[in-house]
Design a protein around this motif. Structure first.
Motif, mmCIF file in Angstrom:
data_model
loop_
_atom_site.group_PDB
_atom_site.id
_atom_site.type_symbol
_atom_site.label_atom_id
_atom_site.label_comp_id
_atom_site.label_asym_id
_atom_site.label_seq_id
_atom_site.Cartn_x
_atom_site.Cartn_y
_atom_site.Cartn_z
ATOM 1 N N VAL A 117 0.856 -1.188 0.000
ATOM 2 C CA VAL A 117 0.000 0.000 0.000
ATOM 3 C C VAL A 117 0.890 1.236 0.000
ATOM 4 O O VAL A 117 1.473 1.608 1.017
ATOM 5 C CB VAL A 117 -0.950 0.003 1.226
ATOM 6 C CG1 VAL A 117 -1.950 1.141 1.118
ATOM 7 C CG2 VAL A 117 -1.681 -1.329 1.366
ATOM 8 N N ASP A 118 1.013 1.850 -1.160
ATOM 9 C CA ASP A 118 1.898 3.002 -1.338
ATOM 10 C C ASP A 118 1.433 3.767 -2.570
ATOM 11 O O ASP A 118 1.092 3.156 -3.578
ATOM 12 C CB ASP A 118 3.342 2.527 -1.516
ATOM 13 C CG ASP A 118 4.360 3.638 -1.367
ATOM 14 O OD1 ASP A 118 4.169 4.711 -1.990
ATOM 15 O OD2 ASP A 118 5.360 3.434 -0.661
ATOM 16 N N VAL A 155 -6.424 3.548 0.737
ATOM 17 C CA VAL A 155 -6.928 2.774 1.875
ATOM 18 C C VAL A 155 -8.143 1.958 1.452
ATOM 19 O O VAL A 155 -8.257 0.773 1.774
ATOM 20 C CB VAL A 155 -7.267 3.709 3.058
ATOM 21 C CG1 VAL A 155 -8.046 2.979 4.133
ATOM 22 C CG2 VAL A 155 -5.988 4.305 3.636
ATOM 23 N N LEU A 203 2.985 -0.852 4.404
ATOM 24 C CA LEU A 203 2.279 0.423 4.356
ATOM 25 C C LEU A 203 3.244 1.594 4.284
ATOM 26 O O LEU A 203 4.192 1.675 5.061
ATOM 27 C CB LEU A 203 1.433 0.633 5.611
ATOM 28 C CG LEU A 203 0.275 -0.299 5.871
ATOM 29 C CD1 LEU A 203 -0.359 0.042 7.208
ATOM 30 C CD2 LEU A 203 -0.752 -0.201 4.771
ATOM 31 N N TYR A 247 -2.627 6.358 5.236
ATOM 32 C CA TYR A 247 -2.553 4.922 5.476
ATOM 33 C C TYR A 247 -2.714 4.525 6.937
ATOM 34 O O TYR A 247 -3.054 3.379 7.221
ATOM 35 C CB TYR A 247 -1.271 4.362 4.864
ATOM 36 C CG TYR A 247 -1.202 4.605 3.380
ATOM 37 C CD1 TYR A 247 -2.283 4.305 2.560
ATOM 38 C CD2 TYR A 247 -0.085 5.159 2.792
ATOM 39 C CE1 TYR A 247 -2.243 4.542 1.192
ATOM 40 C CE2 TYR A 247 -0.032 5.390 1.419
ATOM 41 C CZ TYR A 247 -1.113 5.077 0.628
ATOM 42 O OH TYR A 247 -1.074 5.310 -0.723
#
Length: 74
Positions: free
Chosen positions: A6-7, A25, A45, A59
């Protein structure tokens, strides 16, 4: 098992594969809801969602969601 990345800017540097890549998200939540938290061996994350903050927040909101839902991330 899968890994969730998640980036909003960076991509995984290793070439092992097995990553699901999310920039927001809400996208990460969709994947986790679809497969279940136990399907992931790791969740990576970033801290700042940048342009994607409008789709679920920064995040840290994902960590808040884990706690509220009683989920134990890998």
């Amino acid at each position: 098992m899968m890994r969730l990345w998640v980036d909003d800017v960076r991509m995984p540097k290793d070439k092992i594969g097995g990553y699901i890549i999310c920039k927001s998200v809400n996208a990460a939540k969709d994947w986790i809801n679809h497969f279940g938290i136990n399907s992931f061996e790791a969740i990576y994350l970033d801290h700042d969602a940048g342009d994607y903050a409008s789709d679920g927040g920064d995040y840290i909101k994902l960590l808040d969601w884990f706690e509220e839902a009683g989920m134990q991330p890998p």
